[in-house]
Design a protein around this motif. Structure first.
Motif, short mmCIF file in Angstrom:
data_model
loop_
_atom_site.label_atom_id
_atom_site.label_comp_id
_atom_site.label_asym_id
_atom_site.label_seq_id
_atom_site.Cartn_x
_atom_site.Cartn_y
_atom_site.Cartn_z
N PHE A 1 0.83 -1.20 0.00
CA PHE A 1 0.00 0.00 0.00
C PHE A 1 0.87 1.26 0.00
CE2 PHE A 1 -3.56 -2.71 1.13
CZ PHE A 1 -4.64 -2.04 0.54
N GLY A 2 2.01 1.20 0.69
CA GLY A 2 2.90 2.36 0.69
C GLY A 2 3.45 2.67 -0.69
N VAL A 3 3.85 1.63 -1.41
CA VAL A 3 4.37 1.83 -2.77
C VAL A 3 3.27 2.38 -3.68
CG1 VAL A 3 5.34 0.67 -4.78
CG2 VAL A 3 6.14 0.07 -2.49
N LEU A 4 2.08 1.81 -3.61
CA LEU A 4 0.98 2.28 -4.46
C LEU A 4 0.59 3.72 -4.14
CD1 LEU A 4 -1.33 -0.89 -4.52
CD2 LEU A 4 0.19 -0.06 -6.32
N SER A 5 0.55 4.06 -2.87
CA SER A 5 0.18 5.43 -2.51
C SER A 5 1.25 6.42 -2.96
CB SER A 5 -0.04 5.53 -0.99
OG SER A 5 1.13 5.15 -0.29
N ALA A 6 2.52 6.05 -2.87
CA ALA A 6 3.59 6.94 -3.32
C ALA A 6 3.51 7.17 -4.83
CB ALA A 6 4.95 6.36 -2.93
N GLY B 1 -0.69 10.70 6.61
CA GLY B 1 -1.79 9.85 6.17
C GLY B 1 -1.44 8.38 6.20
N SER B 2 -0.19 8.03 5.91
CA SER B 2 0.22 6.62 5.93
C SER B 2 0.22 6.06 7.35
CB SER B 2 1.60 6.47 5.30
OG SER B 2 1.60 6.90 3.96
N VAL B 3 0.70 6.87 8.30
CA VAL B 3 0.67 6.42 9.70
C VAL B 3 -0.77 6.21 10.16
CG1 VAL B 3 1.21 7.08 12.07
CG2 VAL B 3 2.88 7.48 10.26
N PHE B 4 -1.64 7.17 9.84
CA PHE B 4 -3.04 7.04 10.23
C PHE B 4 -3.70 5.85 9.54
CE2 PHE B 4 -7.54 8.38 9.62
CZ PHE B 4 -7.91 8.36 10.96
N ALA B 5 -3.36 5.60 8.27
CA ALA B 5 -3.94 4.47 7.55
C ALA B 5 -3.51 3.14 8.15
CB ALA B 5 -3.55 4.54 6.08
N ALA B 6 -2.24 3.04 8.56
CA ALA B 6 -1.77 1.81 9.19
C ALA B 6 -2.50 1.55 10.50
CB ALA B 6 -0.26 1.89 9.42
N HIS C 1 4.56 -4.55 16.74
CA HIS C 1 3.96 -3.25 16.43
C HIS C 1 4.83 -2.43 15.47
CE1 HIS C 1 1.37 -3.35 20.36
NE2 HIS C 1 0.95 -4.20 19.41
N GLY C 2 6.07 -2.81 15.28
CA GLY C 2 6.89 -2.11 14.30
C GLY C 2 6.40 -2.26 12.88
N ALA C 3 5.53 -3.26 12.64
CA ALA C 3 4.96 -3.42 11.30
C ALA C 3 4.07 -2.24 10.92
CB ALA C 3 4.16 -4.72 11.23
N LEU C 4 3.65 -1.45 11.90
CA LEU C 4 2.83 -0.28 11.59
C LEU C 4 3.61 0.78 10.82
CD1 LEU C 4 1.01 0.12 15.03
CD2 LEU C 4 0.01 -0.73 12.91
N LEU C 5 4.93 0.71 10.85
CA LEU C 5 5.76 1.68 10.13
C LEU C 5 6.04 1.27 8.69
CD1 LEU C 5 8.39 2.49 12.92
CD2 LEU C 5 6.31 3.76 12.34
N GLY C 6 5.55 0.10 8.29
CA GLY C 6 5.82 -0.36 6.94
C GLY C 6 5.23 0.55 5.88
N TRP C 7 3.97 0.95 6.07
CA TRP C 7 3.31 1.81 5.08
C TRP C 7 3.99 3.18 4.99
CZ3 TRP C 7 -2.64 1.54 4.18
CH2 TRP C 7 -3.00 2.41 3.14
N PRO C 8 4.14 3.94 6.09
CA PRO C 8 4.75 5.27 5.95
C PRO C 8 6.18 5.25 5.45
CG PRO C 8 4.47 4.69 8.27
CD PRO C 8 3.71 3.68 7.48
#
Length: 227
Positions: free
Chosen positions: A98-103, A124-129, A167-174
């Motif tokens: 999702f991070g790659v697609l959003s970028a 927005g990426s942090v909030f989306a995760a 919980h570090g997986a939450l940083l994958g998107w941003p």
């Protein structure tokens, strides 16, 4: 006796005095224009809504951990199962995708880039995760193991609640979104026009060669009377 003569700028005008008022400084442009702020807010809002899709895919694709009850306690059906780690890995892989697609989407929408877009993309990426994580927990199996075990019955396996242990997986998107967006901007972003170089003179001014007029000093040391 001689008097000092102060040269005038013009014969019919008094000498000009230097102005003591400081020069007006040009007004500095704001860091973010209103259009930049709107773009950043729109990016953050759209990504926050896209977090719901992350939660739905996580519930659908994540491997399930199963429990079984003997009527008195609840136990893992397979103690060697790696489904818990698989749930974290699924969330991380989906977040990076999702991070790659959003970028890519933000870059194609505003190829010029800008700090406001990067901030909106990161926030927005942090909030989306976070939204995807909470939606997955809400839509996944119930966390009330006692009620679920009683409903399933003795010896009948049932799905454990979906959990995100790392919980570090939450940083994958941003992280993926910001890194990919900066890379796309550096490679294919619009460039500011290069400043035009001024024409420099080919050489310094030099006095014409040749002997100048001879000046003989006044041996008496007195100046001739001024008219």
């Amino acid at each position: 006796m001689t008097e000092a003569v102060t040269p005038y700028d013009k014969p019919d005008q008094p000498p000009s005095e230097p102005s003591s008022a400081p020069a007006a400084e040009p007004a500095s442009e704001p860091a973010f224009s209103p259009s930049d702020i709107r773009d950043g807010a729109a990016i953050a809002l759209v990504l926050g809504v896209a977090g719901v899709l992350l939660g739905l895919l996580w519930v659908w694709l994540a491997p399930r951990v199963q429990y079984v009850s003997n009527g008195e306690a609840v136990f893992l059906r397979d103690t060697e199962s790696e489904a818990r780690i698989g749930a974290d890995g699924t969330f991380l892989l989906l977040s990076v995708a999702f991070g790659v697609l959003s970028a890519v989407a933000v870059f194609l929408w505003r190829r010029s880039g800008g700090a406001a877009q990067v901030v909106g993309l990161a926030v927005g990426s942090v909030f989306a995760a976070l939204v995807g994580w909470r939606v997955g927990l809400w839509l996944g199996p119930s966390s009330d193991l006692v009620a679920v075990a009683r409903k399933a019955g003795k010896g009948v396996p049932f799905d454990a609640p979906l959990e995100l242990l790392a919980h570090g997986a939450l940083l994958g998107w941003p992280m993926a979104a910001v890194v990919v967006h900066l890379a796309l901007t550096a490679l294919w972003g619009t460039r500011d026009p290069a400043p035009e170089l001024g024409l420099w003179p080919s050489g310094y001014y030099q006095a014409p060669a040749g002997p100048g007029p001879a000046v003989s000093p006044d041996p008496s040391g007195t100046e001739p009377p001024r008219a």
